[in-house]
Write an enzyme that holds these catalytic residues in place. Sequence first.
Site, PDB file in Angstrom:
ATOM      1  N   HIS A 118      11.445  82.114  35.212  1.00 27.35           N
ATOM      2  CA  HIS A 118      10.789  83.006  34.475  1.00 27.35           C
ATOM      3  C   HIS A 118      11.650  84.196  34.050  1.00 27.35           C
ATOM      4  O   HIS A 118      12.585  84.277  34.965  1.00 27.35           O
ATOM      5  CB  HIS A 118       9.551  83.696  35.196  1.00 27.35           C
ATOM      6  CG  HIS A 118       8.552  82.801  35.139  1.00 27.35           C
ATOM      7  ND1 HIS A 118       7.523  82.439  34.253  1.00 27.35           N
ATOM      8  CD2 HIS A 118       7.816  82.305  36.425  1.00 27.35           C
ATOM      9  CE1 HIS A 118       6.676  81.626  34.664  1.00 27.35           C
ATOM     10  NE2 HIS A 118       6.675  81.559  35.988  1.00 27.35           N
ATOM     11  N   CYS A 169       8.144  76.623  33.737  1.00 22.76           N
ATOM     12  CA  CYS A 169       7.405  76.834  34.944  1.00 22.76           C
ATOM     13  C   CYS A 169       6.257  75.794  34.832  1.00 22.76           C
ATOM     14  O   CYS A 169       6.215  74.513  34.603  1.00 22.76           O
ATOM     15  CB  CYS A 169       6.820  78.238  35.156  1.00 22.76           C
ATOM     16  SG  CYS A 169       6.205  78.201  37.099  1.00 22.76           S
TER      17      CYS A 169
END
Length: 479
Positions: free
Chosen positions: A426, A329
Amino acid sequence: MTLTLMIQGTTSDAGKSVTVAGLCRVFKRRGLSVAPFKPQNMALNSAVTPEGGEIGRAQAVQAQACGLLPHTDMNPVLLKPNSDTGAQVIIHGKALSNMEAQDYHAYKKRAMSAVLESHQRLSEQYDVIVVEGAGSPAEINLRANDIANMGFAEAVDCPVVIVADIDRGGVFAHLVGTLDLLSETEQARVRGFVINRFRGDIALLQPGLDWLEERTGKKVIGVVPYIHDLHLEAEDAIDKRQQVSENATKVAVPVLTRISNHTDFDVLRLHPQVDICFVGKGEAIPPCDLIVLPGSKSTRRDLDYLRSNNWDADINKHLRYGGKLLGICGGFQMLGKAVHDPNGIEGDAGSSIGLGFLDMETTLGSDKTLRRVSGQLIGSGAKISGYEIHAGISSGPALDNAFADLNSHRDGCRSDDGQIIGSYLHGLFDESETREELLRWAGASEIEDLDYAGIIESNIDRLADYLETHLDIDALLAP
């Protein structure tokens, strides 16, 4: 009639989240339909719901304890700090805006409307709602327009149980002082106390319990022993406990100032063949097989922080010696040539030079990507699943060599030399096939399987067993 029961604490980390999760499982075992609820949460560890909303990670775990999928009504207000005085405000799972503390304080009356709407919807569906407070109800400066603790309890007229952590010391002062700082009507709705994390002989504590009940007129509902090696995904502090075998794969994670979703690494911490090191301020990244740059709520600021610790030099050295590098991310965004924030989404507007390992750039925008995804790794076909929470859109030639083929799009990339991987996902270590492939990529061999989902379930059940044994559950369920 739906019973709403609120669990408040004398301090942060007194055990509210864990107590709520355990009680949710206890009540479910008794055949009750039960849902968790946290009016206002402040956390950088969040989860994505099936409908594409964002809530606190703890409420997702509590939903699992109830046997439910997470829903935005379980945490209608989420605050994600992006500075010491400001946060992104998320209402019903969607980002509203960035607010400074004073602005949000003025907004609380409107936020309460969202809270009460969500509570009402849950009340129409479930027998019991177990509510988690935030911090302490006795913070005098936060009492006005409170929506997180007694302000909510008063609004819905629900009983409250106050939890205190005896392992920290001063438990009687915490409980008596907290109760004393509440108004008369707030004191009246306190059903009793739970003392958490007790070590030792309960007989030696009994005189104190007797004094506490006589002093306050409130029941001690139970004393919960210290539960060793309990694992539930943490909402705030990074859990660094681990047991490591010889010749384990060494993984280093630089801890950024606004690190987000560090629960990505829980499965690695629990894996006996992984030795994971969280690198703090002023520390050098040690020799390792794999460096993982984690997510960040303030990517550009954390790029500056990374460089201030000379971690960029450590990463370059690591790559020169053949080590592997993974960015997740915000960490993925840092690997490119630049990160642009023209509208000040995560702080001051402007651009930052990235680490330059990947030929791509990222531009942050007002539209936030929130989705749960699944698919396969490109090349091996290994199963992958996870969730995306990001405001940036990345573009550039590096993305032509994608990392994963997901159900709706391609994700991330691999460098031409195979040393670097970036992904927006994630939870990518949670899926066993992807975890094994990434560990092999980092240099491991003969990797043991780890049933992470089973570990979470068994720990929720273990927690519920303790609460069943040591709390007066009937007193909690009394109308």
